[in-house]
Design a protein around this motif. Structure first.
Motif, PDB file in Angstrom:
ATOM      1  N   PHE A 133      58.930 -28.486  94.514  1.00 43.51           N
ATOM      2  CA  PHE A 133      59.788 -28.862  93.394  1.00 43.51           C
ATOM      3  C   PHE A 133      59.589 -30.333  93.035  1.00 43.51           C
ATOM      4  CE2 PHE A 133      63.926 -30.298  91.683  1.00 43.51           C
ATOM      5  CZ  PHE A 133      63.908 -29.563  90.509  1.00 43.51           C
ATOM      6  N   GLN A 134      59.474 -31.175  94.042  1.00 40.66           N
ATOM      7  CA  GLN A 134      59.220 -32.599  93.771  1.00 40.66           C
ATOM      8  C   GLN A 134      57.894 -32.774  93.045  1.00 40.66           C
ATOM      9  OE1 GLN A 134      61.221 -35.269  94.197  1.00 40.66           O
ATOM     10  NE2 GLN A 134      62.790 -33.813  94.791  1.00 40.66           N
ATOM     11  N   ARG A 135      56.876 -32.017  93.444  1.00 39.82           N
ATOM     12  CA  ARG A 135      55.581 -32.086  92.763  1.00 39.82           C
ATOM     13  C   ARG A 135      55.686 -31.573  91.323  1.00 39.82           C
ATOM     14  NH1 ARG A 135      52.331 -34.135  92.115  1.00 39.82           N
ATOM     15  NH2 ARG A 135      50.472 -32.889  92.324  1.00 39.82           N
ATOM     16  N   LEU A 136      56.496 -30.523  91.117  1.00 38.88           N
ATOM     17  CA  LEU A 136      56.725 -30.021  89.771  1.00 38.88           C
ATOM     18  C   LEU A 136      57.322 -31.127  88.895  1.00 38.88           C
ATOM     19  CD1 LEU A 136      58.271 -26.627  88.790  1.00 38.88           C
ATOM     20  CD2 LEU A 136      59.118 -28.710  87.772  1.00 38.88           C
ATOM     21  N   LEU A 137      58.297 -31.853  89.435  1.00 39.79           N
ATOM     22  CA  LEU A 137      58.908 -32.945  88.676  1.00 39.79           C
ATOM     23  C   LEU A 137      57.905 -34.055  88.381  1.00 39.79           C
ATOM     24  CD1 LEU A 137      62.392 -33.217  90.425  1.00 39.79           C
ATOM     25  CD2 LEU A 137      61.840 -32.121  88.222  1.00 39.79           C
ATOM     26  N   GLU A 138      57.039 -34.356  89.335  1.00 41.15           N
ATOM     27  CA  GLU A 138      55.997 -35.366  89.104  1.00 41.15           C
ATOM     28  C   GLU A 138      55.074 -34.924  87.968  1.00 41.15           C
ATOM     29  OE1 GLU A 138      53.900 -36.161  92.747  1.00 41.15           O
ATOM     30  OE2 GLU A 138      55.771 -36.579  93.821  1.00 41.15           O
ATOM     31  N   GLU A 139      54.693 -33.658  87.994  1.00 40.40           N
ATOM     32  CA  GLU A 139      53.824 -33.131  86.938  1.00 40.40           C
ATOM     33  C   GLU A 139      54.539 -33.153  85.591  1.00 40.40           C
ATOM     34  OE1 GLU A 139      50.671 -32.572  87.113  1.00 40.40           O
ATOM     35  OE2 GLU A 139      50.482 -32.732  89.282  1.00 40.40           O
ATOM     36  N   ALA A 140      55.843 -32.869  85.592  1.00 36.53           N
ATOM     37  CA  ALA A 140      56.607 -32.937  84.340  1.00 36.53           C
ATOM     38  C   ALA A 140      56.604 -34.368  83.798  1.00 36.53           C
ATOM     39  CB  ALA A 140      58.036 -32.443  84.560  1.00 36.53           C
ATOM     40  N   GLY A 141      56.691 -35.354  84.684  1.00 37.32           N
ATOM     41  CA  GLY A 141      56.606 -36.748  84.266  1.00 37.32           C
ATOM     42  C   GLY A 141      55.245 -37.067  83.671  1.00 37.32           C
ATOM     43  N   GLU A 142      54.197 -36.510  84.255  1.00 29.50           N
ATOM     44  CA  GLU A 142      52.853 -36.725  83.721  1.00 29.50           C
ATOM     45  C   GLU A 142      52.719 -36.105  82.334  1.00 29.50           C
ATOM     46  OE1 GLU A 142      49.864 -35.447  86.509  1.00 29.50           O
ATOM     47  OE2 GLU A 142      50.709 -36.677  88.120  1.00 29.50           O
ATOM     48  N   LEU A 143      53.276 -34.911  82.147  1.00 37.49           N
ATOM     49  CA  LEU A 143      53.235 -34.277  80.836  1.00 37.49           C
ATOM     50  C   LEU A 143      54.013 -35.109  79.816  1.00 37.49           C
ATOM     51  CD1 LEU A 143      52.511 -31.994  78.893  1.00 37.49           C
ATOM     52  CD2 LEU A 143      54.504 -30.730  79.765  1.00 37.49           C
ATOM     53  N   ALA A 144      55.163 -35.608  80.219  1.00 39.51           N
ATOM     54  CA  ALA A 144      55.958 -36.447  79.316  1.00 39.51           C
ATOM     55  C   ALA A 144      55.175 -37.681  78.893  1.00 39.51           C
ATOM     56  CB  ALA A 144      57.272 -36.839  79.988  1.00 39.51           C
ATOM     57  N   ALA A 145      54.465 -38.288  79.836  1.00 35.35           N
ATOM     58  CA  ALA A 145      53.673 -39.482  79.520  1.00 35.35           C
ATOM     59  C   ALA A 145      52.545 -39.156  78.551  1.00 35.35           C
ATOM     60  CB  ALA A 145      53.127 -40.101  80.806  1.00 35.35           C
ATOM     61  N   VAL A 146      51.907 -38.010  78.742  1.00 37.18           N
ATOM     62  CA  VAL A 146      50.828 -37.602  77.830  1.00 37.18           C
ATOM     63  C   VAL A 146      51.404 -37.336  76.439  1.00 37.18           C
ATOM     64  CG1 VAL A 146      49.142 -35.791  77.322  1.00 37.18           C
ATOM     65  CG2 VAL A 146      49.301 -36.726  79.639  1.00 37.18           C
ATOM     66  N   LEU A 147      52.500 -36.590  76.379  1.00 37.54           N
ATOM     67  CA  LEU A 147      53.085 -36.243  75.087  1.00 37.54           C
ATOM     68  C   LEU A 147      53.585 -37.467  74.330  1.00 37.54           C
ATOM     69  CD1 LEU A 147      55.057 -32.998  76.000  1.00 37.54           C
ATOM     70  CD2 LEU A 147      52.894 -33.163  74.748  1.00 37.54           C
ATOM     71  N   SER A 148      54.066 -38.462  75.062  1.00 33.85           N
ATOM     72  CA  SER A 148      54.588 -39.669  74.413  1.00 33.85           C
ATOM     73  C   SER A 148      53.485 -40.642  74.023  1.00 33.85           C
ATOM     74  CB  SER A 148      55.584 -40.374  75.338  1.00 33.85           C
ATOM     75  OG  SER A 148      54.906 -40.974  76.430  1.00 33.85           O
ATOM     76  N   GLY A 149      52.273 -40.381  74.488  1.00 32.88           N
ATOM     77  CA  GLY A 149      51.158 -41.271  74.194  1.00 32.88           C
ATOM     78  C   GLY A 149      51.041 -42.435  75.155  1.00 32.88           C
ATOM     79  N   ALA A 150      51.875 -42.454  76.188  1.00 34.75           N
ATOM     80  CA  ALA A 150      51.843 -43.539  77.165  1.00 34.75           C
ATOM     81  C   ALA A 150      50.665 -43.400  78.130  1.00 34.75           C
ATOM     82  CB  ALA A 150      53.154 -43.587  77.956  1.00 34.75           C
ATOM     83  N   ARG A 151      50.077 -42.221  78.185  1.00 32.47           N
ATOM     84  CA  ARG A 151      48.975 -41.970  79.116  1.00 32.47           C
ATOM     85  C   ARG A 151      48.005 -41.004  78.474  1.00 32.47           C
ATOM     86  NH1 ARG A 151      47.238 -38.613  83.255  1.00 32.47           N
ATOM     87  NH2 ARG A 151      48.886 -37.094  83.386  1.00 32.47           N
ATOM     88  N   GLU A 152      46.723 -41.230  78.732  1.00 31.26           N
ATOM     89  CA  GLU A 152      45.695 -40.290  78.287  1.00 31.26           C
ATOM     90  C   GLU A 152      45.746 -39.048  79.170  1.00 31.26           C
ATOM     91  OE1 GLU A 152      43.264 -40.515  75.789  1.00 31.26           O
ATOM     92  OE2 GLU A 152      44.485 -42.209  75.125  1.00 31.26           O
TER      93      GLU A 152
END
Length: 87
Positions: free
Chosen positions: A36-55
């Motif tokens: 579950f913690q890894r799922l949340l980390e991945e959700a953070g990565e998706l949020a960063a990609v969607l917001s344009g903060a990360r490639e």
């Protein structure tokens, strides 16, 4: 009943992500809390990609999230099979 076209497409993305990470081993020995913690980390990565903060690739990140949810469900399913409490 045949799976929906969208589900078939997305499950192929999930499988690709799983295969790319086969070298890390399986999830059967991982706790649900860890997954579950890894799922949340991945959700953070998706949020960063969607917001344009990360490639990155939003589809791959979404597949990673789904894979961690599947891993949790699979661990629960296997534990339920042992207790005879399968849904």
């Amino acid at each position: 009943m045949n799976p929906r076209e969208e589900l078939q497409w997305f499950s192929q993305k999930m499988e690709r992500e799983l295969r790319e990470n086969d070298h890390k081993g399986g999830w059967q020995g991982c706790s649900d809390w860890f997954l579950f913690q890894r799922l949340l980390e991945e959700a953070g990565e998706l949020a960063a990609v969607l917001s344009g903060a990360r490639e990155g690739n939003a589809i791959s990140e979404a597949a990673d999230i789904a894979n961690f949810a599947m891993m949790i469900a699979d661990n629960i399913r296997r534990a339920s099979m042992l207790t005879g409490n399968l849904e």
